[in-house]
Design a protein around this motif. Structure first.
Motif, short mmCIF file in Angstrom:
data_model
loop_
_atom_site.label_atom_id
_atom_site.label_comp_id
_atom_site.label_asym_id
_atom_site.label_seq_id
_atom_site.Cartn_x
_atom_site.Cartn_y
_atom_site.Cartn_z
N PRO A 112 0.83 -1.21 0.00
CA PRO A 112 0.00 0.00 0.00
C PRO A 112 0.86 1.26 0.00
CG PRO A 112 -0.09 -1.11 2.13
CD PRO A 112 0.68 -2.01 1.22
N PRO A 113 0.25 2.42 -0.30
CA PRO A 113 1.02 3.67 -0.20
C PRO A 113 1.53 3.80 1.23
CG PRO A 113 -1.37 4.10 -0.38
CD PRO A 113 -1.16 2.65 -0.65
N GLY A 114 2.77 4.24 1.39
CA GLY A 114 3.30 4.42 2.74
C GLY A 114 3.81 3.14 3.38
N SER A 115 3.93 2.05 2.61
CA SER A 115 4.41 0.80 3.21
C SER A 115 5.93 0.74 3.23
CB SER A 115 3.83 -0.41 2.46
OG SER A 115 4.16 -0.33 1.09
N GLY A 116 6.58 1.76 2.68
CA GLY A 116 8.05 1.80 2.73
C GLY A 116 8.69 1.41 1.40
N LYS A 117 7.91 1.38 0.32
CA LYS A 117 8.47 0.98 -0.97
C LYS A 117 9.60 1.93 -1.40
CE LYS A 117 4.57 1.13 -3.39
NZ LYS A 117 3.56 1.58 -2.40
N GLY A 118 9.38 3.23 -1.23
CA GLY A 118 10.38 4.22 -1.64
C GLY A 118 11.66 4.09 -0.83
N SER A 119 11.53 3.87 0.48
CA SER A 119 12.73 3.74 1.34
C SER A 119 13.50 2.49 0.97
CB SER A 119 12.33 3.65 2.82
OG SER A 119 11.63 4.79 3.19
N GLN A 120 12.80 1.37 0.77
CA GLN A 120 13.48 0.13 0.41
C GLN A 120 14.10 0.24 -0.99
OE1 GLN A 120 14.17 -2.35 2.54
NE2 GLN A 120 13.15 -1.05 4.04
N ALA A 121 13.40 0.94 -1.87
CA ALA A 121 13.92 1.10 -3.24
C ALA A 121 15.24 1.84 -3.21
CB ALA A 121 12.90 1.85 -4.10
N ALA A 122 15.35 2.87 -2.36
CA ALA A 122 16.59 3.64 -2.28
C ALA A 122 17.73 2.73 -1.81
CB ALA A 122 16.41 4.83 -1.33
N LEU A 123 17.45 1.84 -0.84
CA LEU A 123 18.49 0.92 -0.34
C LEU A 123 18.87 -0.11 -1.41
CD1 LEU A 123 17.13 0.29 3.28
CD2 LEU A 123 19.16 1.60 2.63
N ILE A 124 17.86 -0.67 -2.08
CA ILE A 124 18.14 -1.67 -3.12
C ILE A 124 18.97 -1.04 -4.23
CG2 ILE A 124 17.11 -3.19 -4.88
CD1 ILE A 124 14.60 -3.35 -3.11
N LYS A 125 18.57 0.18 -4.61
CA LYS A 125 19.26 0.86 -5.70
C LYS A 125 20.75 1.00 -5.40
CE LYS A 125 19.29 5.29 -8.04
NZ LYS A 125 18.82 6.66 -7.97
N SER A 126 21.09 1.41 -4.16
CA SER A 126 22.50 1.61 -3.89
C SER A 126 23.24 0.29 -3.68
CB SER A 126 22.72 2.57 -2.71
OG SER A 126 22.11 2.05 -1.58
N HIS A 127 22.56 -0.75 -3.18
CA HIS A 127 23.25 -2.03 -2.96
C HIS A 127 23.35 -2.87 -4.23
CE1 HIS A 127 22.87 -1.08 1.25
NE2 HIS A 127 23.65 -2.11 1.53
N MET A 128 22.33 -2.81 -5.07
CA MET A 128 22.31 -3.72 -6.22
C MET A 128 22.56 -3.00 -7.55
SD MET A 128 19.26 -6.30 -5.19
CE MET A 128 19.65 -7.39 -6.53
N ARG A 129 22.69 -1.69 -7.48
CA ARG A 129 22.93 -0.89 -8.69
C ARG A 129 21.90 -1.15 -9.79
NH1 ARG A 129 27.95 1.38 -7.86
NH2 ARG A 129 29.08 0.30 -6.24
N LEU A 130 20.66 -1.25 -9.38
CA LEU A 130 19.59 -1.39 -10.36
C LEU A 130 18.88 -0.05 -10.47
CD1 LEU A 130 17.77 -4.74 -9.42
CD2 LEU A 130 19.25 -4.31 -11.38
N PRO A 131 18.48 0.37 -11.68
CA PRO A 131 17.73 1.62 -11.76
C PRO A 131 16.38 1.51 -11.05
CG PRO A 131 17.87 0.55 -13.92
CD PRO A 131 18.73 -0.25 -12.99
N HIS A 132 16.03 2.57 -10.36
CA HIS A 132 14.79 2.62 -9.57
C HIS A 132 13.72 3.31 -10.40
CE1 HIS A 132 12.68 4.85 -6.00
NE2 HIS A 132 11.91 3.92 -6.51
N LEU A 133 12.72 2.56 -10.81
CA LEU A 133 11.66 3.15 -11.63
C LEU A 133 10.41 3.31 -10.77
CD1 LEU A 133 12.05 1.07 -14.93
CD2 LEU A 133 13.46 2.92 -14.07
N SER A 134 10.14 4.52 -10.39
CA SER A 134 8.94 4.80 -9.59
C SER A 134 7.95 5.53 -10.48
CB SER A 134 9.33 5.67 -8.38
OG SER A 134 8.21 6.41 -7.93
N THR A 135 6.80 4.91 -10.72
CA THR A 135 5.80 5.57 -11.58
C THR A 135 5.30 6.85 -10.91
OG1 THR A 135 4.28 3.88 -10.76
CG2 THR A 135 4.98 3.69 -13.04
N GLY A 136 5.21 6.84 -9.57
CA GLY A 136 4.79 8.06 -8.86
C GLY A 136 5.77 9.20 -9.10
N ASP A 137 7.08 8.90 -8.99
CA ASP A 137 8.11 9.94 -9.23
C ASP A 137 8.06 10.42 -10.67
OD1 ASP A 137 8.98 9.75 -6.62
OD2 ASP A 137 10.81 8.63 -7.08
N LEU A 138 7.93 9.47 -11.61
CA LEU A 138 7.88 9.86 -13.04
C LEU A 138 6.68 10.77 -13.29
CD1 LEU A 138 8.74 6.43 -14.76
CD2 LEU A 138 10.17 8.49 -14.75
#
Ligand code: AMP
Length: 218
Positions: free
Chosen positions: A12-38
């Motif tokens: 759900p919104p506010g479940s921490g997807k954005g925070s976890q995405a930031a961590l995954i992005k820096s650890h796994m070097r995968l691009p973070h595609l957030s439809t909300g941000d786009l």
């Protein structure tokens, strides 16, 4: 064919997807595609897409599937997504999930992380949420405050509260989540890469479990 690692953050919104995405992005070097941000970038730039999307976003409704699919399908074809990507806020409907399936190939490794948080906690979390206007890092007035008031620790950008983070819009977004996005749990739950993670704990504890889910299944 290159194996792409594709991670879907469901929840759900506010479940921490954005925070976890930031961590995954820096650890796994995968691009973070957030439809909300786009979408928010398009709204800020007052593009044709942004003008259409704004009224949906401000009312807590989903932007129509055709617009979202057009936006995200072009994005995942770009060079930086060749080795994989991390999806945050997409798919959000069965139509979107089915369209994504068609864009996957047999060699792709798909992980779906379902972050579970109940509605009461969501409301508490979202109502104190602040976002960096430059790098989109999320903060929370009580649970994850920035070091200096209203200034992003990561880039020095100014923090702001999203227009759709008010109580009325959050209630609407939660209703939309239960109606249109929660059915995706059933859609994905038999995939070998599917995991449900308790999203009520600390950011670090959730991330540890998430990394385990990605390793065990890979
Ligand atoms: P988010 O930042 O993921 O919470 O998204 C903010 C808003 O953008 C949502 O409430 C929707 O209005 C819109 N939005 C983001 N992603 C999608 C999507 N995959 N499908 C439809 N609307 C979306």
């Amino acid at each position: 064919m290159t194996t792409r690692t594709i991670i879907i953050l469901l929840g759900p919104p506010g479940s921490g997807k954005g925070s976890q995405a930031a961590l995954i992005k820096s650890h796994m070097r995968l691009p973070h595609l957030s439809t909300g941000d786009l979408l928010r970038e398009n709204v800020a730039a007052q593009s044709a897409l942004g003008k259409i999307a704004k009224s949906y976003i401000d009312h807590g409704k989903l932007v129509p599937d055709a617009i979202i699919l057009d936006m995200i399908m072009h994005r995942i074809e770009q060079e930086d997504c060749k080795k994989g990507f991390l999806l945050d806020g997409f798919p959000r409907t069965l139509v979107q999930a089915q369209a994504l399936q068609l864009a996957l190939s047999a060699s792709d490794q798909l992980f779906i992380i379902n972050l579970k948080v109940d509605d009461a906690m969501i409301i508490e979390r979202i109502s104190g949420r602040l976002i960096c206007s430059k790098c989109m890092t999320p903060y929370h007035l009580r649970f994850a405050p920035p070091k200096a008031a209203n200034v992003c620790d990561a880039c020095g950008g100014e923090l702001y509260q999203r227009a759709d983070d008010t109580y009325e819009v959050i209630a609407k977004r939660l209703a939309v989540y239960h109606q249109q996005t929660a059915p995706l749990i059933e859609f994905y739950q038999n995939y070998p890469g599917f995991s449900t993670i308790d999203g009520t704990r600390s950011k670090e504890a959730i991330f540890n479990e998430l990394v385990n889910a990605l390793h065990i299944k890979s």
